[in-house]
Design a protein around this motif. Structure first.
Motif, PDB file in Angstrom:
ATOM      1  N   ASP A 242       0.835  -1.194   0.000  1.00 24.40           N
ATOM      2  CA  ASP A 242       0.000   0.000   0.000  1.00 24.40           C
ATOM      3  C   ASP A 242       0.871   1.245   0.000  1.00 24.40           C
ATOM      4  O   ASP A 242       2.078   1.166   0.217  1.00 24.40           O
ATOM      5  CB  ASP A 242      -0.910   0.003   1.235  1.00 24.40           C
ATOM      6  CG  ASP A 242      -1.901  -1.141   1.245  1.00 24.40           C
ATOM      7  OD1 ASP A 242      -2.268  -1.621   0.161  1.00 24.40           O
ATOM      8  OD2 ASP A 242      -2.314  -1.552   2.336  1.00 24.40           O
TER       9      ASP A 242
ATOM     10  N   LEU B 187     -11.332   3.182   8.264  1.00 28.31           N
ATOM     11  CA  LEU B 187     -10.505   2.005   8.019  1.00 28.31           C
ATOM     12  C   LEU B 187     -10.834   0.888   9.009  1.00 28.31           C
ATOM     13  O   LEU B 187     -11.273   1.160  10.132  1.00 28.31           O
ATOM     14  CB  LEU B 187      -9.025   2.367   8.153  1.00 28.31           C
ATOM     15  CG  LEU B 187      -8.481   3.376   7.155  1.00 28.31           C
ATOM     16  CD1 LEU B 187      -7.091   3.847   7.589  1.00 28.31           C
ATOM     17  CD2 LEU B 187      -8.427   2.777   5.761  1.00 28.31           C
TER      18      LEU B 187
ATOM     19  N   ARG C  55      -2.169   0.749  11.314  1.00 29.57           N
ATOM     20  CA  ARG C  55      -1.054   0.864  10.367  1.00 29.57           C
ATOM     21  C   ARG C  55      -0.896   2.290   9.873  1.00 29.57           C
ATOM     22  O   ARG C  55       0.219   2.791   9.722  1.00 29.57           O
ATOM     23  CB  ARG C  55      -1.240  -0.091   9.190  1.00 29.57           C
ATOM     24  CG  ARG C  55      -0.949  -1.522   9.520  1.00 29.57           C
ATOM     25  CD  ARG C  55      -0.936  -2.403   8.290  1.00 29.57           C
ATOM     26  NE  ARG C  55      -0.701  -3.774   8.702  1.00 29.57           N
ATOM     27  CZ  ARG C  55      -1.580  -4.763   8.591  1.00 29.57           C
ATOM     28  NH1 ARG C  55      -2.759  -4.551   8.033  1.00 29.57           N
ATOM     29  NH2 ARG C  55      -1.282  -5.967   9.018  1.00 29.57           N
TER      30      ARG C  55
ATOM     31  N   VAL D 182       3.792  -0.517   3.632  1.00 32.14           N
ATOM     32  CA  VAL D 182       3.203   0.790   3.342  1.00 32.14           C
ATOM     33  C   VAL D 182       4.363   1.704   2.956  1.00 32.14           C
ATOM     34  O   VAL D 182       5.276   1.924   3.752  1.00 32.14           O
ATOM     35  CB  VAL D 182       2.425   1.383   4.535  1.00 32.14           C
ATOM     36  CG1 VAL D 182       1.905   2.777   4.186  1.00 32.14           C
ATOM     37  CG2 VAL D 182       1.271   0.462   4.947  1.00 32.14           C
TER      38      VAL D 182
ATOM     39  N   ASP E 236      -9.839   1.747   2.520  1.00 31.37           N
ATOM     40  CA  ASP E 236      -8.491   1.191   2.605  1.00 31.37           C
ATOM     41  C   ASP E 236      -7.494   2.217   2.078  1.00 31.37           C
ATOM     42  O   ASP E 236      -7.875   3.204   1.443  1.00 31.37           O
ATOM     43  CB  ASP E 236      -8.416  -0.081   1.753  1.00 31.37           C
ATOM     44  CG  ASP E 236      -7.393  -1.086   2.254  1.00 31.37           C
ATOM     45  OD1 ASP E 236      -6.555  -0.737   3.108  1.00 31.37           O
ATOM     46  OD2 ASP E 236      -7.437  -2.230   1.775  1.00 31.37           O
TER      47      ASP E 236
ATOM     48  N   VAL F 158       2.961  -7.090   4.880  1.00 27.88           N
ATOM     49  CA  VAL F 158       2.262  -5.869   4.480  1.00 27.88           C
ATOM     50  C   VAL F 158       3.273  -4.728   4.483  1.00 27.88           C
ATOM     51  O   VAL F 158       3.949  -4.497   5.487  1.00 27.88           O
ATOM     52  CB  VAL F 158       1.105  -5.537   5.449  1.00 27.88           C
ATOM     53  CG1 VAL F 158       0.400  -4.259   5.023  1.00 27.88           C
ATOM     54  CG2 VAL F 158       0.127  -6.703   5.557  1.00 27.88           C
TER      55      VAL F 158
ATOM     56  N   ASP G 183      -7.193  -2.709  12.126  1.00 27.25           N
ATOM     57  CA  ASP G 183      -5.779  -2.991  11.902  1.00 27.25           C
ATOM     58  C   ASP G 183      -5.163  -2.005  10.917  1.00 27.25           C
ATOM     59  O   ASP G 183      -4.027  -1.571  11.070  1.00 27.25           O
ATOM     60  CB  ASP G 183      -5.552  -4.438  11.460  1.00 27.25           C
ATOM     61  CG  ASP G 183      -6.257  -4.800  10.159  1.00 27.25           C
ATOM     62  OD1 ASP G 183      -7.377  -4.323   9.923  1.00 27.25           O
ATOM     63  OD2 ASP G 183      -5.687  -5.588   9.381  1.00 27.25           O
ATOM     64  N   MET G 184      -5.938  -1.605   9.895  1.00 21.90           N
ATOM     65  CA  MET G 184      -5.430  -0.629   8.926  1.00 21.90           C
ATOM     66  C   MET G 184      -5.344   0.761   9.551  1.00 21.90           C
ATOM     67  O   MET G 184      -4.425   1.528   9.234  1.00 21.90           O
ATOM     68  CB  MET G 184      -6.291  -0.606   7.669  1.00 21.90           C
ATOM     69  CG  MET G 184      -6.088  -1.815   6.776  1.00 21.90           C
ATOM     70  SD  MET G 184      -4.353  -2.100   6.301  1.00 21.90           S
ATOM     71  CE  MET G 184      -3.977  -0.611   5.398  1.00 21.90           C
TER      72      MET G 184
ATOM     73  N   ASP H 142       1.662 -10.272   9.144  1.00 22.25           N
ATOM     74  CA  ASP H 142       0.280 -10.506   9.567  1.00 22.25           C
ATOM     75  C   ASP H 142       0.062 -12.010   9.575  1.00 22.25           C
ATOM     76  O   ASP H 142       0.130 -12.661   8.531  1.00 22.25           O
ATOM     77  CB  ASP H 142      -0.671  -9.805   8.581  1.00 22.25           C
ATOM     78  CG  ASP H 142      -2.076  -9.665   9.105  1.00 22.25           C
ATOM     79  OD1 ASP H 142      -2.304  -9.853  10.316  1.00 22.25           O
ATOM     80  OD2 ASP H 142      -2.961  -9.365   8.296  1.00 22.25           O
TER      81      ASP H 142
END
Length: 163
Positions: free
Chosen positions: A25, A135, A142, A99, A47, A97, A138-139, A86
């Motif tokens: 992401d 979101l 993040r 970012v 998201d 994951v 968990d997002m 994760d």
């Protein structure tokens, strides 16, 4: 051991080793400091822009490809702000994951961003606190960690086991 035997041995090991799913992401901001969110048609929550890497695709390239495919946005992803492991959950194996920092777009660029792929219903720049409400939890975590890493000039690493 001959070269052919060594390659056969390595190929067998490669076939048995774990394969990780990789999500990549980006954090895109506008001049007001708002963050870009996307509303996928196949999820309940908004998201960050990005998606899943394809086989043998680097995470950064996956994030850039997803931006092009879904938003028509050509951005070079910068440094990783966050890397998470994760753990397996539901029907899913574990995943990594990422970012990446995708910088700040101009007001004109921000106004022009539209979904060009049927996977997205909408896009919007929102203040980080509004983003946290849209979101999945968990997002949202993040995003908060990515913003702290951005401000500190660091990369955040985490592990999330599911029970």
């Amino acid at each position: 051991m001959t070269d052919a035997e060594r390659w056969a041995y390595l190929a067998e090991g490669n076939a048995k080793q774990a394969r990780k799913r990789v999500a990549a992401d980006v954090l895109v901001r506008d001049p007001a400091g708002r963050v870009l969110l996307v509303n996928p048609t196949y999820k309940e929550h908004w998201d960050l822009p990005g998606g899943m890497a394809e086989a043998n695709e680097p995470p950064r390239a996956a994030a850039e490809r997803e931006l092009r495919e879904e938003l028509g946005l050509v951005i070079v992803a910068g440094r990783p702000l966050l890397v998470d492991w994760d753990g397996p959950h539901g029907p899913w194996d574990d995943q990594l994951v990422f970012v990446f920092d995708a910088g700040t777009v101009t007001d004109d660029q921000a106004a022009a961003i539209r979904p060009i792929d049927g996977e997205l219903a909408a896009v919007e720049f929102v203040p980080p606190e509004v983003a946290a409400d849209r979101l999945r939890s968990d997002m949202a975590g993040r995003l908060a960690r990515a913003l702290r890493a951005l401000a500190a000039g660091t990369t955040d690493y985490g592990e999330r086991a599911h029970r």
